[in-house]
Design a protein around this motif. Structure first.
Motif, short mmCIF file in Angstrom:
data_model
loop_
_atom_site.label_atom_id
_atom_site.label_comp_id
_atom_site.label_asym_id
_atom_site.label_seq_id
_atom_site.Cartn_x
_atom_site.Cartn_y
_atom_site.Cartn_z
N PRO A 53 0.84 -1.19 0.00
CA PRO A 53 0.00 0.00 0.00
C PRO A 53 0.87 1.24 0.00
N ASN A 54 0.31 2.33 -0.45
CA ASN A 54 1.02 3.60 -0.49
C ASN A 54 0.01 4.71 -0.34
N PRO A 55 -0.01 5.39 0.78
CA PRO A 55 0.93 5.44 1.89
C PRO A 55 0.92 4.16 2.73
N ASN A 56 1.98 4.01 3.53
CA ASN A 56 2.14 2.81 4.35
C ASN A 56 2.84 3.17 5.65
N THR A 57 3.06 2.17 6.50
CA THR A 57 3.74 2.39 7.79
C THR A 57 5.20 1.95 7.77
N GLY A 58 5.74 1.73 6.59
CA GLY A 58 7.12 1.28 6.45
C GLY A 58 7.22 -0.14 5.93
N SER A 59 6.10 -0.81 5.79
CA SER A 59 6.06 -2.16 5.21
C SER A 59 5.20 -2.09 3.95
N PHE A 60 5.76 -2.53 2.83
CA PHE A 60 5.02 -2.49 1.58
C PHE A 60 5.52 -3.57 0.63
N ILE A 61 4.75 -3.79 -0.41
CA ILE A 61 5.06 -4.81 -1.42
C ILE A 61 5.45 -4.12 -2.72
N ILE A 62 6.47 -4.65 -3.36
CA ILE A 62 6.90 -4.18 -4.67
C ILE A 62 6.68 -5.31 -5.65
N ASP A 63 5.88 -5.06 -6.68
CA ASP A 63 5.71 -6.00 -7.78
C ASP A 63 6.42 -5.42 -8.99
N LEU A 64 7.38 -6.15 -9.52
CA LEU A 64 8.18 -5.66 -10.63
C LEU A 64 8.14 -6.68 -11.75
N ILE A 65 7.66 -6.24 -12.89
CA ILE A 65 7.64 -7.10 -14.07
C ILE A 65 8.57 -6.46 -15.09
N LEU A 66 9.60 -7.20 -15.47
CA LEU A 66 10.62 -6.68 -16.37
C LEU A 66 10.57 -7.36 -17.73
N LYS A 67 10.86 -6.57 -18.74
CA LYS A 67 10.97 -7.11 -20.09
C LYS A 67 12.16 -8.08 -20.16
N ASP A 68 13.27 -7.70 -19.52
CA ASP A 68 14.47 -8.53 -19.47
C ASP A 68 14.81 -8.82 -18.02
N PRO A 69 14.25 -9.90 -17.43
CA PRO A 69 14.50 -10.21 -16.01
C PRO A 69 15.98 -10.46 -15.73
N GLY A 70 16.38 -10.14 -14.55
CA GLY A 70 17.76 -10.35 -14.11
C GLY A 70 17.94 -9.67 -12.77
N GLU A 71 19.19 -9.52 -12.35
CA GLU A 71 19.46 -8.89 -11.07
C GLU A 71 19.11 -7.40 -11.13
N VAL A 72 18.50 -6.91 -10.07
CA VAL A 72 18.17 -5.48 -9.97
C VAL A 72 18.67 -4.94 -8.64
N ARG A 73 18.89 -3.64 -8.61
CA ARG A 73 19.28 -2.97 -7.37
C ARG A 73 18.11 -2.10 -6.94
N LEU A 74 17.71 -2.24 -5.70
CA LEU A 74 16.61 -1.49 -5.12
C LEU A 74 17.23 -0.48 -4.16
N GLU A 75 16.81 0.78 -4.27
CA GLU A 75 17.29 1.83 -3.38
C GLU A 75 16.09 2.62 -2.86
N LEU A 76 16.15 3.01 -1.59
CA LEU A 76 15.16 3.90 -1.02
C LEU A 76 15.90 5.17 -0.60
N LEU A 77 15.47 6.31 -1.15
CA LEU A 77 16.14 7.58 -0.93
C LEU A 77 15.26 8.51 -0.10
N ASN A 78 15.90 9.24 0.82
CA ASN A 78 15.15 10.21 1.62
C ASN A 78 14.95 11.50 0.82
N SER A 79 14.38 12.51 1.45
CA SER A 79 14.02 13.74 0.75
C SER A 79 15.22 14.55 0.26
N ILE A 80 16.41 14.28 0.78
CA ILE A 80 17.60 14.99 0.29
C ILE A 80 18.48 14.10 -0.60
#
Length: 108
Positions: free
Chosen positions: A35-62
């Protein structure tokens, strides 16, 4: 805005928003976050044209990376950042050919 002399000044701004789903829909890749907004727990569904390793980053406001993870299974992933302060963050997913970015709102 009107000052004490009665002078008035106005300003306008145009903001363009791009949704990560729409921005990448033409190449059959998509990112869903709920869900979004959430309390810090959420689900990411990612469907890629070319599956493989991905890097996930969460960035703050700065723009600081407050969480980073490498994923192999890109279909669905639960993310738990309950230690993050309430606020607006950017979730960035980086693949070998694409970059997805989505706003995440954490509130308590």
């Amino acid at each position: 805005v009107t000052d004490s002399s009665g002078c008035t000044q106005t300003a306008a701004a145009v903001v363009q928003l791009l949704d990560a789903i729409a921005a990448n829909a033409s190449n059959d890749s998509r990112l869903l976050l709920y869900p979004n907004p959430n309390t810090g727990s959420f689900i990411i569904d990612l469907i890629l044209k070319d599956p493989g390793e991905v890097r996930l980053e969460l960035l703050n406001s700065i723009g600081q990376v407050i969480y980073e993870e490498k994923l192999r299974d890109t279909r669905s992933h639960a993310l738990n950042v309950t230690n993050a302060s309430p606020g607006v963050y950017q979730l960035r997913i980086i693949t070998s050919t694409e970059i997805f970015q989505k706003k995440v709102v954490v509130n308590r």
